[in-house]
Design an enzyme around this catalytic site. Sequence first.
Site, short mmCIF file in Angstrom:
data_model
loop_
_atom_site.label_atom_id
_atom_site.label_comp_id
_atom_site.label_asym_id
_atom_site.label_seq_id
_atom_site.Cartn_x
_atom_site.Cartn_y
_atom_site.Cartn_z
N ARG A 27 -3.93 18.63 -6.58
CA ARG A 27 -4.36 19.67 -5.64
C ARG A 27 -5.19 20.75 -6.32
O ARG A 27 -6.05 21.38 -5.71
CB ARG A 27 -3.15 20.32 -4.96
CG ARG A 27 -2.29 21.13 -5.92
CD ARG A 27 -1.25 21.99 -5.24
NE ARG A 27 -0.45 22.71 -6.24
CZ ARG A 27 -0.77 23.88 -6.78
NH1 ARG A 27 -1.90 24.49 -6.41
NH2 ARG A 27 0.00 24.45 -7.68
N SER A 28 -4.91 20.98 -7.64
CA SER A 28 -5.55 22.05 -8.38
C SER A 28 -5.74 21.61 -9.82
O SER A 28 -4.79 21.14 -10.44
CB SER A 28 -4.67 23.31 -8.31
OG SER A 28 -5.16 24.34 -9.14
N GLY A 29 -6.95 21.76 -10.34
CA GLY A 29 -7.22 21.31 -11.70
C GLY A 29 -7.89 22.38 -12.55
O GLY A 29 -9.02 22.77 -12.28
N ASP A 30 -7.16 22.88 -13.55
CA ASP A 30 -7.73 23.77 -14.57
C ASP A 30 -8.52 22.86 -15.50
O ASP A 30 -7.98 22.24 -16.40
CB ASP A 30 -6.59 24.48 -15.32
CG ASP A 30 -7.04 25.31 -16.51
OD1 ASP A 30 -8.24 25.25 -16.86
OD2 ASP A 30 -6.21 26.02 -17.09
N HIS A 60 -11.57 23.56 -10.83
CA HIS A 60 -12.09 24.86 -11.23
C HIS A 60 -12.15 25.09 -12.73
O HIS A 60 -11.45 24.43 -13.51
CB HIS A 60 -11.27 25.99 -10.58
CG HIS A 60 -9.80 25.90 -10.85
ND1 HIS A 60 -8.93 25.25 -9.99
CD2 HIS A 60 -9.03 26.34 -11.88
CE1 HIS A 60 -7.70 25.31 -10.47
NE2 HIS A 60 -7.73 25.97 -11.63
N ARG A 112 0.83 -1.21 0.00
CA ARG A 112 0.00 0.00 0.00
C ARG A 112 0.86 1.25 0.00
O ARG A 112 0.39 2.34 0.31
CB ARG A 112 -0.94 -0.02 1.21
CG ARG A 112 -1.94 -1.17 1.17
CD ARG A 112 -2.95 -1.07 2.30
NE ARG A 112 -2.35 -1.37 3.59
CZ ARG A 112 -2.47 -2.54 4.22
NH1 ARG A 112 -3.15 -3.53 3.64
NH2 ARG A 112 -1.93 -2.73 5.40
N CYS A 125 0.77 20.76 -9.56
CA CYS A 125 -0.69 20.66 -9.48
C CYS A 125 -1.08 19.20 -9.28
O CYS A 125 -1.88 18.89 -8.41
CB CYS A 125 -1.33 21.22 -10.75
SG CYS A 125 -1.08 22.99 -10.97
#
Length: 288
Positions: free
Chosen positions: A190-193, A231, A150, A170
């Site tokens: 963590r962040s998606g355009d 976003h 794992r 990202c």
Amino acid sequence: MEQYLSLLKEILEKGQKKEDRTNTGTISYFGTQRRYDLSKGFPLVTTKKVHLKSIIFELLWFIKGDTNIKYLVDNGVNIWNEWPYETFKKSKDFNGESLADFVLKIKSDTLFAKKYGELGPVYGKQWRNFNGTDQLFDAIETIKKNPDSRRIIVSAWAANEISKMALPPCHAFFQFYVNNNKLSLQLYQRSGDTFLGVPFNIASYSILLAMVAQITNYEVGEFIHTIGDTHIYLNHLEQVEEQLSRKPLKLPKLVLNKKIKNIDDFKYEDIEIIDYESHPAIKAKVAV
């Protein structure tokens, strides 16, 4: 790619307006997940044309452990140019050069490229040399020797080096999972355009999954895509509506050179997407 279209709809329906680092503004929704079964076709968006060459060369660039845009621009890939250009504009050597001039100089001047084409310790560096650890190699060896582990994780998020990066990662870390002779991969982003970047991320990590499955002798399973701040930029809303008005087409197929048995041996010509049909491209500006 109904999953991707449903993601766009979910953001529009549940998201809230939110300010961001680029001062563009977004509609943002926190915490989404979509699953893509690679046995049912390669998950490449068909409701707009996606630039495959950029996806493949960028992935090979990550695998090489490279962090300089010269390899990319030499191969006609320009998706990372804006970030080092912004750094160059703040330097004493900047004399009003345009982005196009900057890219030409990266191509033609090795010393200039070494100084101003560097992005810092971004993805490739962390994948292949995370404080001396080759995480990608270790993950592949663990899949071969201890597939029930794992702990088969590769992280691009090195907290002590974030300040040195042109853009903090990202797509921050991913985990492999083996079950029923199938290899799956889950990515935490963590962040998606969602309009511009996410289709690239889906395709890129699906190719990586297929590569690793081949060299570890497993069938491909699922790519699971988990995103934190999911976003749509406010200046992409018209493009999103255009995309949502289009009907998805049949998914293409990914074909890898079966002779490749080592992750570092893959070249551009060893990776082929066949039967890709799509609606026309939809242009949009990247937020830097």
